[in-house]
Design a protein around this motif. Structure first.
Motif, PDB file in Angstrom:
ATOM      1  N   PRO A 148       5.787   2.203   2.909  1.00  0.00           N
ATOM      2  CA  PRO A 148       4.552   2.470   3.649  1.00  0.00           C
ATOM      3  C   PRO A 148       3.511   1.373   3.419  1.00  0.00           C
ATOM      4  O   PRO A 148       3.675   0.507   2.557  1.00  0.00           O
ATOM      5  CB  PRO A 148       4.076   3.776   3.007  1.00  0.00           C
ATOM      6  N   PHE A 149       2.419   1.472   4.174  1.00  0.00           N
ATOM      7  CA  PHE A 149       1.393   0.429   4.072  1.00  0.00           C
ATOM      8  C   PHE A 149       0.564   0.543   2.804  1.00  0.00           C
ATOM      9  O   PHE A 149      -0.057  -0.433   2.385  1.00  0.00           O
ATOM     10  CB  PHE A 149       0.458   0.479   5.303  1.00  0.00           C
ATOM     11  N   TRP A 158       9.166   0.123  -7.018  1.00  0.00           N
ATOM     12  CA  TRP A 158       9.805   1.397  -7.362  1.00  0.00           C
ATOM     13  C   TRP A 158      11.300   1.337  -7.028  1.00  0.00           C
ATOM     14  O   TRP A 158      12.123   1.929  -7.704  1.00  0.00           O
ATOM     15  CB  TRP A 158       9.240   2.535  -6.528  1.00  0.00           C
ATOM     16  N   LYS A 173      12.438  -3.195   4.222  1.00  0.00           N
ATOM     17  CA  LYS A 173      11.679  -3.188   5.479  1.00  0.00           C
ATOM     18  C   LYS A 173      10.287  -2.667   5.121  1.00  0.00           C
ATOM     19  O   LYS A 173      10.041  -1.463   5.083  1.00  0.00           O
ATOM     20  CB  LYS A 173      12.370  -2.259   6.501  1.00  0.00           C
ATOM     21  N   PRO A 174       9.363  -3.594   4.830  1.00  0.00           N
ATOM     22  CA  PRO A 174       8.018  -3.159   4.434  1.00  0.00           C
ATOM     23  C   PRO A 174       7.202  -2.715   5.644  1.00  0.00           C
ATOM     24  O   PRO A 174       7.625  -2.910   6.795  1.00  0.00           O
ATOM     25  CB  PRO A 174       7.425  -4.428   3.822  1.00  0.00           C
ATOM     26  N   LYS A 177       2.141  -3.415   8.732  1.00  0.00           N
ATOM     27  CA  LYS A 177       0.680  -3.573   8.719  1.00  0.00           C
ATOM     28  C   LYS A 177       0.238  -4.539   7.621  1.00  0.00           C
ATOM     29  O   LYS A 177      -0.799  -5.184   7.736  1.00  0.00           O
ATOM     30  CB  LYS A 177       0.006  -2.215   8.526  1.00  0.00           C
ATOM     31  N   GLY A 204       9.361  -5.212  10.604  1.00  0.00           N
ATOM     32  CA  GLY A 204       9.605  -4.584  11.895  1.00  0.00           C
ATOM     33  C   GLY A 204       9.098  -3.167  11.975  1.00  0.00           C
ATOM     34  O   GLY A 204       8.411  -2.669  11.093  1.00  0.00           O
ATOM     35  N   PHE A 223      13.209   5.796   1.199  1.00  0.00           N
ATOM     36  CA  PHE A 223      12.081   5.748   2.138  1.00  0.00           C
ATOM     37  C   PHE A 223      10.859   6.349   1.464  1.00  0.00           C
ATOM     38  O   PHE A 223      10.948   7.366   0.770  1.00  0.00           O
ATOM     39  CB  PHE A 223      12.410   6.553   3.403  1.00  0.00           C
ATOM     40  N   GLY A 225       6.905   7.299   3.010  1.00  0.00           N
ATOM     41  CA  GLY A 225       6.003   7.245   4.162  1.00  0.00           C
ATOM     42  C   GLY A 225       5.553   8.649   4.523  1.00  0.00           C
ATOM     43  O   GLY A 225       5.517   9.536   3.664  1.00  0.00           O
ATOM     44  N   TYR A 232      12.890  12.455   9.602  1.00  0.00           N
ATOM     45  CA  TYR A 232      13.752  11.735  10.557  1.00  0.00           C
ATOM     46  C   TYR A 232      14.729  10.803   9.822  1.00  0.00           C
ATOM     47  O   TYR A 232      15.918  10.751  10.129  1.00  0.00           O
ATOM     48  CB  TYR A 232      12.859  10.947  11.523  1.00  0.00           C
ATOM     49  N   GLU A 383      -2.874  16.126   6.605  1.00  0.00           N
ATOM     50  CA  GLU A 383      -3.081  15.050   5.629  1.00  0.00           C
ATOM     51  C   GLU A 383      -3.998  14.028   6.308  1.00  0.00           C
ATOM     52  O   GLU A 383      -3.585  13.354   7.259  1.00  0.00           O
ATOM     53  CB  GLU A 383      -1.754  14.386   5.263  1.00  0.00           C
ATOM     54  N   ASN A 411       3.634  17.566  -3.279  1.00  0.00           N
ATOM     55  CA  ASN A 411       3.725  16.318  -4.030  1.00  0.00           C
ATOM     56  C   ASN A 411       3.124  16.506  -5.423  1.00  0.00           C
ATOM     57  O   ASN A 411       3.827  16.775  -6.380  1.00  0.00           O
ATOM     58  CB  ASN A 411       3.000  15.204  -3.263  1.00  0.00           C
ATOM     59  N   PHE A 450       9.500   9.844  -9.997  1.00  0.00           N
ATOM     60  CA  PHE A 450       8.395  10.221  -9.104  1.00  0.00           C
ATOM     61  C   PHE A 450       8.965  10.974  -7.906  1.00  0.00           C
ATOM     62  O   PHE A 450       9.858  10.476  -7.219  1.00  0.00           O
ATOM     63  CB  PHE A 450       7.696   8.957  -8.607  1.00  0.00           C
ATOM     64  N   SER A 456       7.246  17.091   0.913  1.00  0.00           N
ATOM     65  CA  SER A 456       6.921  15.782   0.345  1.00  0.00           C
ATOM     66  C   SER A 456       8.156  15.004  -0.091  1.00  0.00           C
ATOM     67  O   SER A 456       8.015  13.849  -0.525  1.00  0.00           O
ATOM     68  CB  SER A 456       5.963  15.947  -0.854  1.00  0.00           C
TER      69      SER A 456
HETATM   70  P1  NAD Z   1       4.624   5.818   8.079  1.00  0.00           P
HETATM   71  O1  NAD Z   1       5.527   6.998   7.961  1.00  0.00           O
HETATM   72  O2  NAD Z   1       3.877   5.642   9.342  1.00  0.00           O
HETATM   73  O3  NAD Z   1       5.457   4.455   7.876  1.00  0.00           O
HETATM   74  C1  NAD Z   1       6.327   4.285   6.782  1.00  0.00           C
HETATM   75  C2  NAD Z   1       7.432   3.322   7.185  1.00  0.00           C
HETATM   76  O4  NAD Z   1       8.154   3.876   8.273  1.00  0.00           O
HETATM   77  C3  NAD Z   1       6.908   1.958   7.636  1.00  0.00           C
HETATM   78  O5  NAD Z   1       7.757   0.965   7.134  1.00  0.00           O
HETATM   79  C4  NAD Z   1       6.976   2.054   9.156  1.00  0.00           C
HETATM   80  O6  NAD Z   1       7.204   0.802   9.769  1.00  0.00           O
HETATM   81  C5  NAD Z   1       8.140   2.989   9.397  1.00  0.00           C
HETATM   82  N1  NAD Z   1       7.982   3.798  10.618  1.00  0.00           N
HETATM   83  C6  NAD Z   1       6.813   4.220  11.170  1.00  0.00           C
HETATM   84  N2  NAD Z   1       7.062   4.938  12.276  1.00  0.00           N
HETATM   85  C7  NAD Z   1       8.405   4.977  12.430  1.00  0.00           C
HETATM   86  C8  NAD Z   1       9.261   5.583  13.399  1.00  0.00           C
HETATM   87  N3  NAD Z   1       8.788   6.292  14.422  1.00  0.00           N
HETATM   88  N4  NAD Z   1      10.586   5.437  13.240  1.00  0.00           N
HETATM   89  C9  NAD Z   1      11.089   4.728  12.220  1.00  0.00           C
HETATM   90  N5  NAD Z   1      10.314   4.139  11.275  1.00  0.00           N
HETATM   91  C10 NAD Z   1       8.987   4.258  11.375  1.00  0.00           C
HETATM   92  O7  NAD Z   1       3.644   5.866   6.811  1.00  0.00           O
HETATM   93  P2  NAD Z   1       2.416   4.908   6.505  1.00  0.00           P
HETATM   94  O8  NAD Z   1       1.310   5.251   7.447  1.00  0.00           O
HETATM   95  O9  NAD Z   1       2.847   3.515   6.375  1.00  0.00           O
HETATM   96  O10 NAD Z   1       2.035   5.410   5.021  1.00  0.00           O
HETATM   97  C11 NAD Z   1       1.221   6.526   4.779  1.00  0.00           C
HETATM   98  C12 NAD Z   1       2.049   7.763   4.551  1.00  0.00           C
HETATM   99  O11 NAD Z   1       2.958   7.537   3.470  1.00  0.00           O
HETATM  100  C13 NAD Z   1       1.210   8.955   4.113  1.00  0.00           C
HETATM  101  O12 NAD Z   1       1.706  10.099   4.766  1.00  0.00           O
HETATM  102  C14 NAD Z   1       1.441   9.043   2.618  1.00  0.00           C
HETATM  103  O13 NAD Z   1       1.264  10.327   2.044  1.00  0.00           O
HETATM  104  C15 NAD Z   1       2.855   8.613   2.532  1.00  0.00           C
HETATM  105  N6  NAD Z   1       3.185   8.138   1.193  1.00  0.00           N
HETATM  106  C16 NAD Z   1       3.954   8.936   0.411  1.00  0.00           C
HETATM  107  C17 NAD Z   1       4.250   8.536  -0.868  1.00  0.00           C
HETATM  108  C18 NAD Z   1       5.110   9.390  -1.743  1.00  0.00           C
HETATM  109  O14 NAD Z   1       5.501   8.900  -2.780  1.00  0.00           O
HETATM  110  N7  NAD Z   1       5.425  10.616  -1.385  1.00  0.00           N
HETATM  111  C19 NAD Z   1       3.777   7.310  -1.354  1.00  0.00           C
HETATM  112  C20 NAD Z   1       3.004   6.514  -0.523  1.00  0.00           C
HETATM  113  C21 NAD Z   1       2.718   6.939   0.761  1.00  0.00           C
END
Ligand code: NAD
Length: 498
Positions: A148-149, A158, A173-174, A177, A204, A223, A225, A232, A383, A411, A450, A456
């Motif tokens: 995630p960003f 990690w 795949k970072p 953003k 990407g 993963f 995010g 998904y 959230e 979480n 973690f 979560s």
């Molecule tokens: P995000 O889910 O939008 O993106 C995460 C990753 O998935 C990115 O690499 C992105 O490019 C990819 N992605 C985005 N949309 C996609 C799609 N439709 N299909 C396939 N891949 C896709 O998350 P974000 O906005 O980058 O990060 C914030 C979120 O991450 C928050 O919900 C936060 O709580 C969560 N987060 C969770 C933890 C944890 O340890 N549980 C840690 C950090 C962040």
């Protein structure tokens, strides 16, 4: 304009897709770079490179892999100021917070340096006459990390530290953003002695992620995010036969019991809610004030908010930076716009915050505090992932616990109290993966793992630490006998202990 390319086989690699995405400076709103967005062909190239590197890398001795991990640890530590500057430039977090992120990531590199001890298998001598049995742990192959960003350096650490030290090769795949930290880490890994192809980065969006999810040569996916994407990733990845751990979003509740030290709880709530502008999956976004704690606690939090300095990372005194994008800023403001109509009291309002020395187009929202929030309000149910702290008032511990356990996320959570018995009961009762007792952000140290519960985390194993070692390796059990004419005979029966 600066162009950020993939990192494949130990070198920058241009995309074949012709597609790019914008990278902003969140403090100014200025578009500062373009990042290549991978096509399926780009992903295939990275995976093929990682696959080609696997056979050689898994054969490298444990001591050499450990030595390289020490080198990585030292190089990241030496270059932490540069890495922090990259985080501030693309994510917007203030330098102290960026340094904190790197420090927590370094812990994972340090844990990986000692992996050999935890990596040992078991051995049973004389399981049967002349027969010994032992287990070994082997790497999976090419594994992918999708991140995630909000932690562009720590979350990759990690994952890749444990993955590569155990002999896997890695495709990261970072977030598109803030993609530069991943490439910088790739450069440091190369200098540390990681052979080309062992660590690769493809930038990407969904196109790249979907190719990783279906690629037959990807053995496992980690993963981190948001929850809808985590679900998904888990469903698609496992359907395609991959091992998957997918960590999702959060709504972390901090309970404050009437006997708590109110000043300590207020300090903790402010630090945990507004650090990194609330863009942390372990941020406290709900304070549950039990009984008489509510009025003094809301006052104590509010008093502290006037002193929080919001500003760009270039301001050495800034404690809280901007949000990641203009769209996200507008979304967070939208929650504040609707809060009063939903029945919440706006105690502190971060809309229209004035930031000294910052460009007016920066993606800032100031610290915001909402009181009298209840389940069913959007500010409670969603959230928000911004600097918005909600206070829910309840009469009893049981009501507070129900909020935590009825929440679809699981979480982290925390309890503030002087009562050891109440804290111990909460540790027993809470349906969350990580619990803090008078600690608001209970991110486990690297030698634990973690992960959350419920929405979560999708999967069986948490991230990093002992669970990470398990996730990135598989067990092989060997049953062996050496030639002994005295015991050798034909026996068609099922093998049994004799
Ligand atoms: P995000 O889910 O939008 O993106 C995460 C990753 O998935 C990115 O690499 C992105 O490019 C990819 N992605 C985005 N949309 C996609 C799609 N439709 N299909 C396939 N891949 C896709 O998350 P974000 O906005 O980058 O990060 C914030 C979120 O991450 C928050 O919900 C936060 O709580 C969560 N987060 C969770 C933890 C944890 O340890 N549980 C840690 C950090 C962040």
């Amino acid at each position: 304009m600066k162009r950020i390319q993939h990192w494949i086989g130990g070198a920058n690699a241009a995309s074949t897709s012709g597609r790019t995405g914008p990278v902003f400076d969140p403090a100014t709103g200025v578009r500062q770079a373009e990042v290549d967005l991978a096509s399926g062909v780009d992903v295939d190239a990275a995976v093929a490179t990682a696959k080609a590197a696997f056979a050689g890398w898994r054969a490298v001795s444990v001591s050499r892999r450990t030595e390289i991990m020490f080198n990585i640890r030292n190089l990241v530590s030496e270059h932490r100021a540069e890495l922090a500057a990259i985080l501030t430039a693309e994510h917007g977090k203030v330098p102290t917070d960026a340094m904190g992120e790197i420090a927590r990531g370094l812990e994972n590199l340090e844990f990986a340096c000692g992996f050999a001890h935890q990596h040992k298998g078991g051995y049973t001598e004389q399981a049967s006459g002349g027969v010994d049995v032992y287990s070994i742990r082997q790497p999976l192959g090419v594994v992918a990390g999708i991140t995630p960003f909000n932690f562009p350096a720590m979350v990759p650490m990690w994952m890749f530290a444990t993955a590569i030290v155990t002999g896997n090769t890695f495709v990261l795949k970072p977030s598109e953003k803030d993609p530069s930290a991943a490439v910088f880490l790739g450069e440091l890994l190369k200098r540390a002695g990681v052979p080309d192809g062992v660590f690769n980065v493809v930038h990407g969006d969904k196109v790249a992620v979907d190719r990783l999810l279906e690629h037959p040569d990807i053995a496992a996916i980690s993963f981190v995010g948001s929850t809808p994407i985590a679900r998904y990733i888990y469903e698609t990845g496992t359907r395609n036969g991959k091992r998957v751990q997918a960590l999702g979003g959060a709504k972390n509740h901090m309970l404050v019991l009437p006997d708590a030290d109110i000043d300590m709880a207020a300090d903790a709530a402010v630090s945990a809610a507004y650090g990194s502008a609330g863009e942390r999956c372990m941020a406290v976004s709900v304070v549950v004030a039990v009984g008489d704690a509510a009025d003094p606690l809301v006052d104590a939090i509010n008093v502290r908010l006037d002193k929080v300095r919001v500003g760009p990372g270039s301001d050495p005194d800034a404690e809280m930076g901007p949000l990641i994008t203009r769209e996200h800023r507008d979304k967070v403001v939208g929650y504040l716009d609707g809060a009063r109509a939903e029945g919440a009291t706006i105690v502190a309002d971060g809309r229209g915050v004035r930031v000294p020395d910052a460009n007016a187009d920066g993606f800032f929202v100031g610290v915001s505090l909402l009181d009298h929030v209840r389940p069913g309000m959007k500010v409670y149910d969603d959230e928000i992932f911004g600097p918005v702290l909600s206070v829910v008032r309840v009469d009893t511990y049981e009501q507070a616990l129900r909020l935590v356990n009825d929440n679809p996320y699981g979480n982290g959570t925390a309890i503030f109290t002087r009562d050891g018995g109440a804290a111990r009961q909460f540790q027993f009762d809470a349906n969350c993966g990580m619990v803090g007792i008078n600690v608001p952000v209970p991110v486990p140290v690297a030698y634990y793992s973690f992960g959350g519960w419920k929405g979560s985390l999708f999967g069986d194993l948490h991230m990093y630490g002992p669970d990470g070692l398990q996730f990135y390796t598989r067990t092989k059990v060997v049953t062996s006998r050496w030639p002994d004419p005295a015991t050798s005979q034909v026996d068609l029966g099922f093998p049994q202990n004799r």
